[in-house]
Design a protein around this motif. Structure first.
Motif, PDB file in Angstrom:
ATOM      1  N   VAL A  80       0.735  -1.290  -0.009  1.00  0.00           N
ATOM      2  CA  VAL A  80      -0.129   0.150   0.060  1.00  0.00           C
ATOM      3  C   VAL A  80       0.794   1.266   0.009  1.00  0.00           C
ATOM      4  CG1 VAL A  80      -1.909   1.392   1.304  1.00  0.00           C
ATOM      5  CG2 VAL A  80      -2.026  -1.120   1.016  1.00  0.00           C
ATOM      6  N   PRO A  81       1.783   1.520   0.867  1.00  0.00           N
ATOM      7  CA  PRO A  81       2.574   2.618   0.861  1.00  0.00           C
ATOM      8  C   PRO A  81       3.288   3.027  -0.418  1.00  0.00           C
ATOM      9  CG  PRO A  81       3.004   1.423   2.839  1.00  0.00           C
ATOM     10  CD  PRO A  81       2.512   0.738   1.835  1.00  0.00           C
ATOM     11  N   ILE A 126       1.938   2.805   9.408  1.00  0.00           N
ATOM     12  CA  ILE A 126       2.412   3.522   8.169  1.00  0.00           C
ATOM     13  C   ILE A 126       1.468   3.019   6.905  1.00  0.00           C
ATOM     14  CG2 ILE A 126       4.026   1.786   7.651  1.00  0.00           C
ATOM     15  CD1 ILE A 126       6.030   4.319   7.362  1.00  0.00           C
ATOM     16  N   SER A 127       0.629   2.256   7.237  1.00  0.00           N
ATOM     17  CA  SER A 127      -0.458   1.714   6.209  1.00  0.00           C
ATOM     18  C   SER A 127      -1.972   2.010   6.365  1.00  0.00           C
ATOM     19  CB  SER A 127      -0.106  -0.004   6.435  1.00  0.00           C
ATOM     20  OG  SER A 127       1.244  -0.246   6.046  1.00  0.00           O
ATOM     21  N   GLY A 128      -2.081   3.190   6.757  1.00  0.00           N
ATOM     22  CA  GLY A 128      -3.631   3.804   7.053  1.00  0.00           C
ATOM     23  C   GLY A 128      -4.252   3.083   8.012  1.00  0.00           C
ATOM     24  N   LEU A 129      -3.527   2.603   9.089  1.00  0.00           N
ATOM     25  CA  LEU A 129      -4.214   2.050  10.185  1.00  0.00           C
ATOM     26  C   LEU A 129      -4.936   0.768   9.831  1.00  0.00           C
ATOM     27  CD1 LEU A 129      -5.450   5.085  12.366  1.00  0.00           C
ATOM     28  CD2 LEU A 129      -3.279   4.018  12.610  1.00  0.00           C
ATOM     29  N   ASP A 163      -0.144   7.322  14.148  1.00  0.00           N
ATOM     30  CA  ASP A 163      -0.319   7.055  12.745  1.00  0.00           C
ATOM     31  C   ASP A 163       0.636   8.383  12.022  1.00  0.00           C
ATOM     32  OD1 ASP A 163      -1.347   6.153  10.230  1.00  0.00           O
ATOM     33  OD2 ASP A 163      -2.818   7.811  10.317  1.00  0.00           O
ATOM     34  N   ILE A 164       1.307   7.529  11.101  1.00  0.00           N
ATOM     35  CA  ILE A 164       2.267   8.598  10.341  1.00  0.00           C
ATOM     36  C   ILE A 164       1.977   8.251   8.618  1.00  0.00           C
ATOM     37  CG2 ILE A 164       3.804   9.139  11.934  1.00  0.00           C
ATOM     38  CD1 ILE A 164       5.759   6.892  10.489  1.00  0.00           C
TER      39      ILE A 164
END
Length: 385
Positions: free
Chosen positions: A112-113, A224-227, A265-266
């Motif tokens: 995803v990232p 780092i994956s949209g939670l 969340d980042i």
């Protein structure tokens, strides 16, 4: 509004975005609830065959202070490389697809990232769509979600995205799943269009490299994956029935959205930082990748996994987790027996060595015997007490 735009709106209304923005990605997943299983109990149930790993999930804790320090280090060391590699992959895709829209289908979560970064890079001057769907080893891809994408966009311009390959298990799963559908995707290729940042296994259609390096988003989980969690499939799905009912989102695989981790969340901040580096350091190079590179890498991978399997007497190679990213995730999500390291002075493996010391995990330093890998985690055989 053209067909593609309305199609995107249709799927956007059915999917979720986690903590990402709608323009970043649409996850074609259901949000589910499932009671957490302890790591040891989960490991026993997996290895005993009583449950598949996709039917269970353990609690995901906030990253520790030390883990975030290593992430910051990984970012400082690898952000410019990541920005450059994203551009190389994006430029390669733009050159291959001409004026045709590109439909990115990221494999949740590790893809995803990278998919979000590619979506923004390609989408600046080119029509591009981005979805996240589930694929589960030994259970397959979410055909219902994939077919919903094909139903709206066609299959000709689909590109699958994953962060990296370790042994290539997911790519082999994808290849097997699509064996009856290859003509829909690209009849000129004998493997699915899968792009990765680092193809250690030698299975990708396109990759920025085949080097094992400290990919920043590879050492963190949902924050780092949209939670979003690893995907869940509580019960086996009849794929033929799922495809026939592709318009019914109830047939999609599931995930959790970890709202309790929102303060940590980042996901979006990370994307914005890499995109800023891309803007400041434009690159016109394309990825240096071809079938010969892929096949040489594949042989190196297979030979190394066979050596590890024989040396450590591991019959089930699913208990071997190669590559820095995969080895790190295995320490966080599984019950590790041992960590194998090529060079203990390598700055890219210091987080794993920290975990080893913290959790009293034995470490073997093996040098060149690890082949293309800098690190490998071996999963412990767990028996019921």
């Amino acid at each position: 509004m053209d067909k593609h735009a309305s199609a995107a709106s249709h799927l956007d209304s059915l999917g979720i975005h986690g903590s990402y923005r709608p323009q970043d990605v649409t996850f074609l997943l259901n949000v589910n609830e499932i009671e957490p299983t302890s790591l040891v109990e989960k490991e026993y149930l997996i290895q005993s065959g009583k449950k598949h790993y996709s039917q269970m999930i353990s609690v995901e804790h906030p990253p520790s202070k030390e883990q975030m320090q290593y992430f910051d280090y990984a970012f400082d060391q690898g952000a410019e490389r990541l920005a450059r590699d994203v551009q190389k992959i994006g430029n390669s895709l733009l050159s291959r697809f001409g004026n045709q829209p590109i439909v990115l289908v990221s494999l949740v979560r590790a893809g995803v990232p990278l998919g979000v970064l590619l979506k923004h890079y390609i989408g600046k001057n080119h029509r591009c769509f981005h979805y996240g769907i589930s694929i589960i080893r030994d259970r397959g891809i979410d055909f219902a979600a994939l077919h919903a994408i094909i139903d709206q966009h066609g299959a000709e311009n689909i590109v699958f995205v994953d962060g990296w390959t370790g042994k290539g298990a997911i790519c082999r799963e994808l290849t097997q799943n699509l064996s009856d559908y290859l003509a829909l995707f690209d009849p000129g290729w004998d493997i699915p269009r899968l792009v990765t940042l680092a193809d250690l296994g030698g299975y990708s259609w396109l990759s920025a490299s085949c080097e094992d390096w400290l990919i920043p988003f590879g050492i963190l989980g949902s924050v780092i994956s949209g939670l979003t969690s690893r995907t869940i499939l509580k019960d086996d799905i009849d794929h033929d029935l799922a495809i026939k009912n592709c318009d019914d989102p109830q047939n999609w695989h599931s995930c959790l959205v970890y709202q309790h981790l929102r303060p940590h969340d980042i996901s979006v901040v990370f994307i914005e930082k890499i995109l800023k580096i891309i803007d400041l350091n434009p690159c016109t190079d394309v990825a240096d990748w071809n079938n010969q590179i892929r096949l040489v890498q594949q042989k190196n991978c297979l030979d190394t996994i066979a050596w590890i399997s024989n040396t450590y007497r591991i019959q089930n190679i699913n208990l071997i987790k190669p590559s820095i990213a995969e080895a790190t995730r295995a320490v966080l999500r599984r019950v590790p027996e041992k960590i194998l390291i090529g060079d203990s002075a390598n700055p890219h493996v210091q987080l794993l060595l920290h975990f080893a010391q913290e959790q009293n995990i034995p470490v073997d330093i093996l040098g060149a015997k690890l082949g293309p890998y800098h690190a490998v985690t071996l999963i412990k055989k767990v028996e019921k007490n």
